[in-house]
Design a protein around this motif. Structure first.
Motif, PDB file in Angstrom:
ATOM      1  N   PHE A 289     -38.819   3.147 -14.517  1.00 41.11           N
ATOM      2  CA  PHE A 289     -37.424   2.739 -14.462  1.00 41.11           C
ATOM      3  C   PHE A 289     -36.521   3.944 -14.225  1.00 41.11           C
ATOM      4  O   PHE A 289     -36.850   5.068 -14.603  1.00 41.11           O
ATOM      5  CB  PHE A 289     -37.028   2.027 -15.758  1.00 41.11           C
ATOM      6  CG  PHE A 289     -37.782   0.754 -15.994  1.00 41.11           C
ATOM      7  CD1 PHE A 289     -37.372  -0.429 -15.394  1.00 41.11           C
ATOM      8  CD2 PHE A 289     -38.914   0.739 -16.794  1.00 41.11           C
ATOM      9  CE1 PHE A 289     -38.067  -1.611 -15.590  1.00 41.11           C
ATOM     10  CE2 PHE A 289     -39.621  -0.438 -16.999  1.00 41.11           C
ATOM     11  CZ  PHE A 289     -39.207  -1.614 -16.399  1.00 41.11           C
ATOM     12  N   ILE A 290     -35.364   3.688 -13.611  1.00 44.45           N
ATOM     13  CA  ILE A 290     -34.407   4.731 -13.269  1.00 44.45           C
ATOM     14  C   ILE A 290     -33.082   4.417 -13.960  1.00 44.45           C
ATOM     15  O   ILE A 290     -32.610   3.276 -13.927  1.00 44.45           O
ATOM     16  CB  ILE A 290     -34.181   4.796 -11.743  1.00 44.45           C
ATOM     17  CG1 ILE A 290     -35.524   4.910 -11.005  1.00 44.45           C
ATOM     18  CG2 ILE A 290     -33.278   5.977 -11.386  1.00 44.45           C
ATOM     19  CD1 ILE A 290     -35.412   4.653  -9.510  1.00 44.45           C
ATOM     20  N   TYR A 291     -32.483   5.455 -14.589  1.00 44.27           N
ATOM     21  CA  TYR A 291     -31.246   5.265 -15.343  1.00 44.27           C
ATOM     22  C   TYR A 291     -30.218   6.326 -14.951  1.00 44.27           C
ATOM     23  O   TYR A 291     -30.563   7.445 -14.551  1.00 44.27           O
ATOM     24  CB  TYR A 291     -31.511   5.378 -16.850  1.00 44.27           C
ATOM     25  CG  TYR A 291     -32.471   4.347 -17.372  1.00 44.27           C
ATOM     26  CD1 TYR A 291     -32.030   3.148 -17.908  1.00 44.27           C
ATOM     27  CD2 TYR A 291     -33.849   4.572 -17.320  1.00 44.27           C
ATOM     28  CE1 TYR A 291     -32.920   2.202 -18.388  1.00 44.27           C
ATOM     29  CE2 TYR A 291     -34.751   3.628 -17.790  1.00 44.27           C
ATOM     30  CZ  TYR A 291     -34.276   2.438 -18.327  1.00 44.27           C
ATOM     31  OH  TYR A 291     -35.164   1.513 -18.785  1.00 44.27           O
ATOM     32  N   ASP A 292     -28.961   5.989 -15.109  1.00 43.68           N
ATOM     33  CA  ASP A 292     -27.874   6.945 -14.950  1.00 43.68           C
ATOM     34  C   ASP A 292     -27.882   7.893 -16.149  1.00 43.68           C
ATOM     35  O   ASP A 292     -27.977   7.455 -17.296  1.00 43.68           O
ATOM     36  CB  ASP A 292     -26.540   6.213 -14.869  1.00 43.68           C
ATOM     37  CG  ASP A 292     -25.368   7.169 -14.715  1.00 43.68           C
ATOM     38  OD1 ASP A 292     -24.766   7.532 -15.745  1.00 43.68           O
ATOM     39  OD2 ASP A 292     -25.078   7.561 -13.564  1.00 43.68           O
TER      40      ASP A 292
ATOM     41  N   TYR B 288     -28.750  19.614 -24.866  1.00 45.00           N
ATOM     42  CA  TYR B 288     -29.246  18.443 -25.590  1.00 45.00           C
ATOM     43  C   TYR B 288     -30.697  18.160 -25.207  1.00 45.00           C
ATOM     44  O   TYR B 288     -31.163  18.559 -24.133  1.00 45.00           O
ATOM     45  CB  TYR B 288     -28.397  17.208 -25.272  1.00 45.00           C
ATOM     46  CG  TYR B 288     -26.968  17.338 -25.705  1.00 45.00           C
ATOM     47  CD1 TYR B 288     -26.588  17.088 -27.026  1.00 45.00           C
ATOM     48  CD2 TYR B 288     -25.974  17.712 -24.792  1.00 45.00           C
ATOM     49  CE1 TYR B 288     -25.259  17.214 -27.419  1.00 45.00           C
ATOM     50  CE2 TYR B 288     -24.651  17.840 -25.189  1.00 45.00           C
ATOM     51  CZ  TYR B 288     -24.301  17.590 -26.504  1.00 45.00           C
ATOM     52  OH  TYR B 288     -23.003  17.716 -26.902  1.00 45.00           O
ATOM     53  N   LEU B 289     -31.382  17.459 -26.096  1.00 45.06           N
ATOM     54  CA  LEU B 289     -32.700  16.951 -25.776  1.00 45.06           C
ATOM     55  C   LEU B 289     -32.588  15.481 -25.389  1.00 45.06           C
ATOM     56  O   LEU B 289     -31.873  14.712 -26.036  1.00 45.06           O
ATOM     57  CB  LEU B 289     -33.650  17.075 -26.977  1.00 45.06           C
ATOM     58  CG  LEU B 289     -34.183  18.470 -27.282  1.00 45.06           C
ATOM     59  CD1 LEU B 289     -35.026  18.437 -28.550  1.00 45.06           C
ATOM     60  CD2 LEU B 289     -34.992  19.036 -26.132  1.00 45.06           C
ATOM     61  N   TYR B 290     -33.280  15.120 -24.335  1.00 44.94           N
ATOM     62  CA  TYR B 290     -33.424  13.718 -23.946  1.00 44.94           C
ATOM     63  C   TYR B 290     -34.872  13.342 -24.237  1.00 44.94           C
ATOM     64  O   TYR B 290     -35.800  14.056 -23.846  1.00 44.94           O
ATOM     65  CB  TYR B 290     -33.075  13.523 -22.480  1.00 44.94           C
ATOM     66  CG  TYR B 290     -31.602  13.721 -22.205  1.00 44.94           C
ATOM     67  CD1 TYR B 290     -30.744  12.630 -22.085  1.00 44.94           C
ATOM     68  CD2 TYR B 290     -31.064  15.002 -22.081  1.00 44.94           C
ATOM     69  CE1 TYR B 290     -29.380  12.818 -21.846  1.00 44.94           C
ATOM     70  CE2 TYR B 290     -29.706  15.191 -21.847  1.00 44.94           C
ATOM     71  CZ  TYR B 290     -28.874  14.101 -21.729  1.00 44.94           C
ATOM     72  OH  TYR B 290     -27.526  14.280 -21.497  1.00 44.94           O
TER      73      TYR B 290
ATOM     74  N   LEU C 177     -34.996   5.185 -25.205  1.00 42.01           N
ATOM     75  CA  LEU C 177     -34.538   6.373 -24.494  1.00 42.01           C
ATOM     76  C   LEU C 177     -33.364   6.926 -25.287  1.00 42.01           C
ATOM     77  O   LEU C 177     -32.438   6.183 -25.631  1.00 42.01           O
ATOM     78  CB  LEU C 177     -34.113   6.005 -23.074  1.00 42.01           C
ATOM     79  CG  LEU C 177     -33.567   7.131 -22.197  1.00 42.01           C
ATOM     80  CD1 LEU C 177     -34.639   8.172 -21.913  1.00 42.01           C
ATOM     81  CD2 LEU C 177     -33.030   6.561 -20.885  1.00 42.01           C
ATOM     82  N   ARG C 178     -33.391   8.250 -25.567  1.00 34.69           N
ATOM     83  CA  ARG C 178     -32.411   8.822 -26.481  1.00 34.69           C
ATOM     84  C   ARG C 178     -31.833  10.139 -25.959  1.00 34.69           C
ATOM     85  O   ARG C 178     -32.518  10.900 -25.284  1.00 34.69           O
ATOM     86  CB  ARG C 178     -33.074   9.132 -27.836  1.00 34.69           C
ATOM     87  CG  ARG C 178     -33.805   7.977 -28.462  1.00 34.69           C
ATOM     88  CD  ARG C 178     -34.675   8.428 -29.616  1.00 34.69           C
ATOM     89  NE  ARG C 178     -35.283   7.285 -30.291  1.00 34.69           N
ATOM     90  CZ  ARG C 178     -35.443   7.195 -31.605  1.00 34.69           C
ATOM     91  NH1 ARG C 178     -35.088   8.193 -32.386  1.00 34.69           N
ATOM     92  NH2 ARG C 178     -35.970   6.120 -32.134  1.00 34.69           N
ATOM     93  N   LYS C 179     -30.596  10.405 -26.356  1.00 31.12           N
ATOM     94  CA  LYS C 179     -29.989  11.721 -26.236  1.00 31.12           C
ATOM     95  C   LYS C 179     -29.846  12.255 -27.657  1.00 31.12           C
ATOM     96  O   LYS C 179     -29.271  11.591 -28.520  1.00 31.12           O
ATOM     97  CB  LYS C 179     -28.621  11.631 -25.561  1.00 31.12           C
ATOM     98  CG  LYS C 179     -27.926  12.968 -25.404  1.00 31.12           C
ATOM     99  CD  LYS C 179     -26.572  12.798 -24.702  1.00 31.12           C
ATOM    100  CE  LYS C 179     -25.831  14.118 -24.549  1.00 31.12           C
ATOM    101  NZ  LYS C 179     -24.525  13.946 -23.858  1.00 31.12           N
TER     102      LYS C 179
ATOM    103  N   LYS D 263     -28.599   5.882 -27.302  1.00 28.53           N
ATOM    104  CA  LYS D 263     -29.929   5.269 -27.315  1.00 28.53           C
ATOM    105  C   LYS D 263     -29.899   3.899 -26.666  1.00 28.53           C
ATOM    106  O   LYS D 263     -28.948   3.141 -26.859  1.00 28.53           O
ATOM    107  CB  LYS D 263     -30.461   5.133 -28.751  1.00 28.53           C
ATOM    108  CG  LYS D 263     -31.894   4.614 -28.843  1.00 28.53           C
ATOM    109  CD  LYS D 263     -32.390   4.562 -30.286  1.00 28.53           C
ATOM    110  CE  LYS D 263     -31.852   3.349 -31.012  1.00 28.53           C
ATOM    111  NZ  LYS D 263     -32.559   3.116 -32.302  1.00 28.53           N
ATOM    112  N   ILE D 264     -30.946   3.595 -25.893  1.00 28.39           N
ATOM    113  CA  ILE D 264     -31.156   2.237 -25.403  1.00 28.39           C
ATOM    114  C   ILE D 264     -32.604   1.854 -25.664  1.00 28.39           C
ATOM    115  O   ILE D 264     -33.484   2.717 -25.777  1.00 28.39           O
ATOM    116  CB  ILE D 264     -30.837   2.092 -23.896  1.00 28.39           C
ATOM    117  CG1 ILE D 264     -31.734   3.019 -23.066  1.00 28.39           C
ATOM    118  CG2 ILE D 264     -29.373   2.325 -23.627  1.00 28.39           C
ATOM    119  CD1 ILE D 264     -31.682   2.713 -21.574  1.00 28.39           C
TER     120      ILE D 264
END
Length: 232
Positions: free
Chosen positions: A95-98, A39-41, A52-54, A65-66
């Motif tokens: 920022f840091i995300y799971d 996948y592309l992030y 931010l997307r997958k 998406k967020i």
């Protein structure tokens, strides 16, 4: 006074071969791009529009998406140890995300650079550009910018370094436009010395895009990702 150390040799100039094109959301102002597990992030920019997307590669379908807080302008991102690190442009904050849930895990401040442009990583550090000719190396434990290199060709400093990717021991960096038409160039940089070993000229890609849409002033190369397994 100051001393500038130039690269010993002129960079090798490479051409390219276009293998595939894929559908992409034309409303997405791409900043960061990362390939992982098929996948592309993607991170996108502009205040009030940063996401931010997958993304599913072949269809361009956004699977996850967020939105970023509207006061921030999203920039480059990278995935390291199953966490997503996402820069903002002029807010001196990241920022840091799971990776799985996109849940925010924390944030960090830039302790040396003023802006955030591109982000990638090697085996032990995050690697960041700030729109100048500097590339910063961050400790992933405390996110401090602990050291930097300056990027030079044989005859000049190469500033306006943008989104980056670490590929086979080299840093590949999009080079922000040099004129109103918008140059499309990727620099290949030695991460130890900062010397520009190569340049990839991609101006013709703009001609392809122009057949389908009108380009704005800031429509330039951005977002670069590498699939190591398939070498693409």
């Amino acid at each position: 006074n100051s001393i500038e150390v130039l690269a010993k040799k002129a960079p090798v100039v490479y051409s390219y071969k276009l293998l595939n094109t894929y559908t992409h959301d034309k409303e997405a102002y791409t900043q960061g791009l990362e390939y992982k597990d098929g996948y592309l992030y993607e991170s996108t920019g502009r205040r009030g529009q940063s996401t931010l997307r997958k993304v599913e590669i072949k269809t361009g379908k956004v699977l996850q998406k967020i939105d970023l807080d509207a006061k921030y302008f999203g920039e480059g991102m990278t995935i390291f140890n199953n966490k997503i690190y996402w820069l903002t442009w002029q807010s001196r904050k990241g920022f840091i995300y799971d990776l799985e849930t996109f849940k925010q895990l924390g944030s960090f401040d830039y302790n040396n650079s003023n802006e955030g442009w591109g982000l990638t990583h090697n085996d032990s550090e995050l690697i960041k550009t700030d729109g100048t000719n500097k590339i910063w190396f961050l400790n992933p434990e405390n996110l401090q910018e602990e050291r930097s290199i300056q990027v030079y060709t044989h005859d000049r400093a190469l500033d306006k370094l943008n989104e980056i990717e670490y590929i086979d021991g080299k840093i590949f960096s999009n080079y922000w436009k040099t004129d109103g038409k918008g140059k499309a160039t990727i620099a290949i940089i030695d991460p130890n010395s900062g010397a520009v070993d190569g340049l990839i000229g991609l101006d013709e890609l703009r001609d392809i895009v122009l057949k389908e849409q009108t380009l704005e002033q800031d429509d330039v190369l951005n977002g670069i990702a590498y699939d190591a397994e398939n070498n693409r």
